[in-house]
Design a protein around this motif. Structure first.
Motif, PDB file in Angstrom:
ATOM      1  N   ALA A  68       0.761  -1.319  -0.180  1.00 18.28           N
ATOM      2  CA  ALA A  68       0.011   0.095  -0.018  1.00 18.28           C
ATOM      3  C   ALA A  68       0.840   1.292   0.079  1.00 18.28           C
ATOM      4  O   ALA A  68       0.418   2.516  -0.339  1.00 18.28           O
ATOM      5  N   ILE A  69       2.103   1.185   0.161  1.00 15.95           N
ATOM      6  CA  ILE A  69       2.899   2.434   0.231  1.00 15.95           C
ATOM      7  C   ILE A  69       3.247   2.642  -1.082  1.00 15.95           C
ATOM      8  O   ILE A  69       3.428   2.111  -2.096  1.00 15.95           O
ATOM      9  N   LYS A  70       2.698   4.209  -1.466  1.00 20.28           N
ATOM     10  CA  LYS A  70       3.046   4.856  -2.639  1.00 20.28           C
ATOM     11  C   LYS A  70       4.080   5.792  -2.701  1.00 20.28           C
ATOM     12  O   LYS A  70       4.744   6.121  -1.863  1.00 20.28           O
ATOM     13  N   THR A  71       4.417   6.036  -3.936  1.00 20.30           N
ATOM     14  CA  THR A  71       5.288   7.067  -4.054  1.00 20.30           C
ATOM     15  C   THR A  71       4.825   8.403  -3.953  1.00 20.30           C
ATOM     16  O   THR A  71       3.524   8.894  -4.161  1.00 20.30           O
ATOM     17  N   HIS A  72       5.587   9.459  -3.728  1.00 21.16           N
ATOM     18  CA  HIS A  72       5.059  10.980  -3.280  1.00 21.16           C
ATOM     19  C   HIS A  72       4.699  11.537  -4.795  1.00 21.16           C
ATOM     20  O   HIS A  72       5.615  11.198  -5.785  1.00 21.16           O
ATOM     21  N   LYS A  73       3.837  12.274  -4.847  1.00 18.16           N
ATOM     22  CA  LYS A  73       3.404  12.725  -6.064  1.00 18.16           C
ATOM     23  C   LYS A  73       4.370  13.531  -6.800  1.00 18.16           C
ATOM     24  O   LYS A  73       4.368  13.830  -8.103  1.00 18.16           O
ATOM     25  N   ASP A  74       5.009  14.382  -6.076  1.00 16.37           N
ATOM     26  CA  ASP A  74       5.900  15.273  -6.563  1.00 16.37           C
ATOM     27  C   ASP A  74       7.316  15.546  -6.026  1.00 16.37           C
ATOM     28  O   ASP A  74       8.203  16.440  -6.334  1.00 16.37           O
ATOM     29  N   SER A  77      13.900  11.771  -4.098  1.00 15.78           N
ATOM     30  CA  SER A  77      14.587  11.238  -3.130  1.00 15.78           C
ATOM     31  C   SER A  77      16.153  12.036  -3.303  1.00 15.78           C
ATOM     32  O   SER A  77      16.178  12.688  -4.490  1.00 15.78           O
ATOM     33  N   ILE A  78      17.110  11.864  -2.576  1.00 10.46           N
ATOM     34  CA  ILE A  78      18.293  12.478  -2.605  1.00 10.46           C
ATOM     35  C   ILE A  78      19.054  11.890  -3.858  1.00 10.46           C
ATOM     36  O   ILE A  78      19.903  12.379  -4.241  1.00 10.46           O
ATOM     37  N   HIS A  79      18.433  10.506  -4.325  1.00  6.31           N
ATOM     38  CA  HIS A  79      18.973   9.645  -5.350  1.00  6.31           C
ATOM     39  C   HIS A  79      18.478  10.353  -6.807  1.00  6.31           C
ATOM     40  O   HIS A  79      18.593   9.817  -7.699  1.00  6.31           O
ATOM     41  N   GLY A  80      17.613  11.068  -6.523  1.00  4.70           N
ATOM     42  CA  GLY A  80      16.883  11.567  -7.776  1.00  4.70           C
ATOM     43  C   GLY A  80      15.814  10.596  -8.411  1.00  4.70           C
ATOM     44  O   GLY A  80      15.255  10.907  -9.169  1.00  4.70           O
ATOM     45  N   LEU A  81      15.445   9.549  -7.478  1.00  4.46           N
ATOM     46  CA  LEU A  81      14.206   8.563  -7.684  1.00  4.46           C
ATOM     47  C   LEU A  81      13.178   9.034  -7.024  1.00  4.46           C
ATOM     48  O   LEU A  81      13.067   9.913  -5.938  1.00  4.46           O
ATOM     49  N   PRO A  82      11.816   8.586  -7.253  1.00  3.17           N
ATOM     50  CA  PRO A  82      10.653   9.226  -6.646  1.00  3.17           C
ATOM     51  C   PRO A  82      10.716   8.643  -5.306  1.00  3.17           C
ATOM     52  O   PRO A  82      11.312   7.715  -4.677  1.00  3.17           O
TER      53      PRO A  82
END
Length: 135
Positions: A68-74, A77-82
């Motif tokens: 159920a954990i989703k990625t943030h819409k905008d 991360s510090i790695h340039g990934l969602p």
């Protein structure tokens, strides 16, 4: 606040006043990077075999909660990934920012839920293997 001066050794230890009474940082003043060799839990890992509560009140299995954990819409991360959206994590994991600052995730709870998810996968795999064996 305690400010450690450059070159301070303190005998090699920074010791809190009592057990479980002190924190390092806040939602708006936190450490950029912590390098360490070990990190020891003192009784906070848990078994959620009967499910975990989500922020919205739903009760899910460990694996369902992880899925159920989703990625943030905008946010990236510090790695340039969602970045992950902490608000979609289980209630025991999600740490909303108080006032200004950034939401967080309590990693001991997340590790506990991940261990439970691994156990769920093991039981599912064992059941499939047993089914295949008797078929």
């Amino acid at each position: 606040p305690i400010i450690l001066a450059p070159g301070w050794t303190g005998g090699g230890n920074v010791i809190p006043y009592g057990a479980g009474l002190s924190n390092l940082g806040t939602a708006s003043a936190y450490w950029n990077d912590i390098s360490y060799k070990t990190l020891t839990d003192r009784g906070c890992l848990f078994a959620a075999d009967r499910g975990v509560e989500m922020v919205d009140g739903r009760m899910l299995s460990d694996m369902e909660a992880l899925l159920a954990i989703k990625t943030h819409k905008d946010r990236l991360s510090i790695h340039g990934l969602p970045a992950l959206d902490y608000a979609t994590m289980p209630k025991a994991v999600y740490r909303p920012a108080e006032g200004e600052g950034a939401d967080g995730a309590e990693l001991t709870a997340l590790i506990s839920i991940m261990l439970g998810g691994m156990k769920e996968l093991h039981h599912r795999t064992a059941a499939l293997e047993e089914y295949r064996r008797i078929k």
